[in-house]
Design a protein around this motif. Structure first.
Motif, PDB file in Angstrom:
ATOM      1  N   SER A  21      44.467  50.299  77.421  1.00 15.14           N
ATOM      2  CA  SER A  21      44.938  49.665  75.978  1.00 15.14           C
ATOM      3  C   SER A  21      45.843  49.611  75.496  1.00 15.14           C
ATOM      4  O   SER A  21      46.142  48.186  74.218  1.00 15.14           O
ATOM      5  CB  SER A  21      43.171  50.578  75.158  1.00 15.14           C
ATOM      6  OG  SER A  21      42.146  50.250  75.280  1.00 15.14           O
ATOM      7  N   ASN A  80      39.742  45.104  65.097  1.00  8.11           N
ATOM      8  CA  ASN A  80      39.329  46.562  64.426  1.00  8.11           C
ATOM      9  C   ASN A  80      37.628  46.554  65.518  1.00  8.11           C
ATOM     10  O   ASN A  80      37.819  47.566  65.373  1.00  8.11           O
ATOM     11  CB  ASN A  80      39.509  46.987  63.275  1.00  8.11           C
ATOM     12  CG  ASN A  80      40.954  47.037  62.010  1.00  8.11           C
ATOM     13  OD1 ASN A  80      41.933  47.290  63.416  1.00  8.11           O
ATOM     14  ND2 ASN A  80      41.244  46.280  61.666  1.00  8.11           N
ATOM     15  N   ARG A 131      45.013  43.585  68.540  1.00  3.61           N
ATOM     16  CA  ARG A 131      44.220  44.205  68.186  1.00  3.61           C
ATOM     17  C   ARG A 131      43.223  43.628  67.073  1.00  3.61           C
ATOM     18  O   ARG A 131      43.140  43.212  66.681  1.00  3.61           O
ATOM     19  CB  ARG A 131      44.942  45.105  67.603  1.00  3.61           C
ATOM     20  CG  ARG A 131      46.729  45.609  67.844  1.00  3.61           C
ATOM     21  CD  ARG A 131      46.344  46.672  68.565  1.00  3.61           C
ATOM     22  NE  ARG A 131      47.814  47.066  69.159  1.00  3.61           N
ATOM     23  CZ  ARG A 131      48.238  47.714  70.175  1.00  3.61           C
ATOM     24  NH1 ARG A 131      46.633  48.165  71.090  1.00  3.61           N
ATOM     25  NH2 ARG A 131      48.766  47.710  71.201  1.00  3.61           N
ATOM     26  N   PRO A 177      41.418  47.967  71.557  1.00  6.45           N
ATOM     27  CA  PRO A 177      41.559  47.474  71.064  1.00  6.45           C
ATOM     28  C   PRO A 177      41.814  44.750  71.000  1.00  6.45           C
ATOM     29  O   PRO A 177      41.851  44.271  70.254  1.00  6.45           O
ATOM     30  CB  PRO A 177      43.311  46.923  70.368  1.00  6.45           C
ATOM     31  CG  PRO A 177      43.860  47.832  71.366  1.00  6.45           C
ATOM     32  CD  PRO A 177      42.826  48.630  72.069  1.00  6.45           C
ATOM     33  N   GLN A 207      37.706  47.862  68.594  1.00  5.49           N
ATOM     34  CA  GLN A 207      38.256  48.946  68.488  1.00  5.49           C
ATOM     35  C   GLN A 207      36.914  49.880  67.982  1.00  5.49           C
ATOM     36  O   GLN A 207      37.024  50.952  68.661  1.00  5.49           O
ATOM     37  CB  GLN A 207      39.100  49.367  67.603  1.00  5.49           C
ATOM     38  CG  GLN A 207      40.178  50.845  68.043  1.00  5.49           C
ATOM     39  CD  GLN A 207      40.673  51.234  69.162  1.00  5.49           C
ATOM     40  OE1 GLN A 207      41.732  50.231  69.768  1.00  5.49           O
ATOM     41  NE2 GLN A 207      40.220  52.055  70.119  1.00  5.49           N
TER      42      GLN A 207
END
Length: 128
Positions: free
Chosen positions: A73, A81, A79, A90, A84
């Motif tokens: 990662s 959220n 990226r 991400p 994640q």
């Protein structure tokens, strides 16, 4: 070794997965024949569309365990959220591709997003 990492929403079709893989490859001037495998996170291991795409392409589908996904990662470009929060990485597609392509693997670029599917291409560190 060249790996297409796949991330997706639940319930996507094999056609959507194949289209995302093809779009990602085309972005790098590559064709399906360049691929050695597809890869995805263990949380996607029951996603029928990803497994069907692998069968259609006659490629193995590597299921990346959570620990390997997290280890890769830090090397992702994108990226998310949402990714994640749900997957612990991400970018499921980028981390899966990196982990499956082996030590020293590099992404050819950020993931490609095509509707509900993301695809990232990684090449193994031992390639020229």
């Amino acid at each position: 070794m060249m790996v297409a990492g796949i991330g997706s929403r639940k319930g996507v079709s094999a056609g959507e997965v194949l289209a995302a893989v093809e779009t990602a490859l085309e972005a790098h001037g590559l064709t399906m024949t360049a691929l050695s495998a597809l890869a995805t996170a263990s949380l996607k291991q029951d996603e029928k569309a990803i497994l069907s795409a692998g069968r259609e392409l006659a490629l193995p589908v590597v299921i990346v365990e959570d620990e390997a996904l997290r280890a890769a990662s830090s090397r992702t470009i994108s990226r998310s959220n949402l990714s994640q929060a749900h997957a612990g990485t991400p970018s499921v597609s980028e981390a899966s591709a990196l982990a499956a392509a082996g030590a020293g693997a590099k992404l050819l670029g950020p993931r490609t997003v095509l509707g509900p599917v993301t695809c990232a291409i990684a090449i193994g560190g031992d390639a020229p």
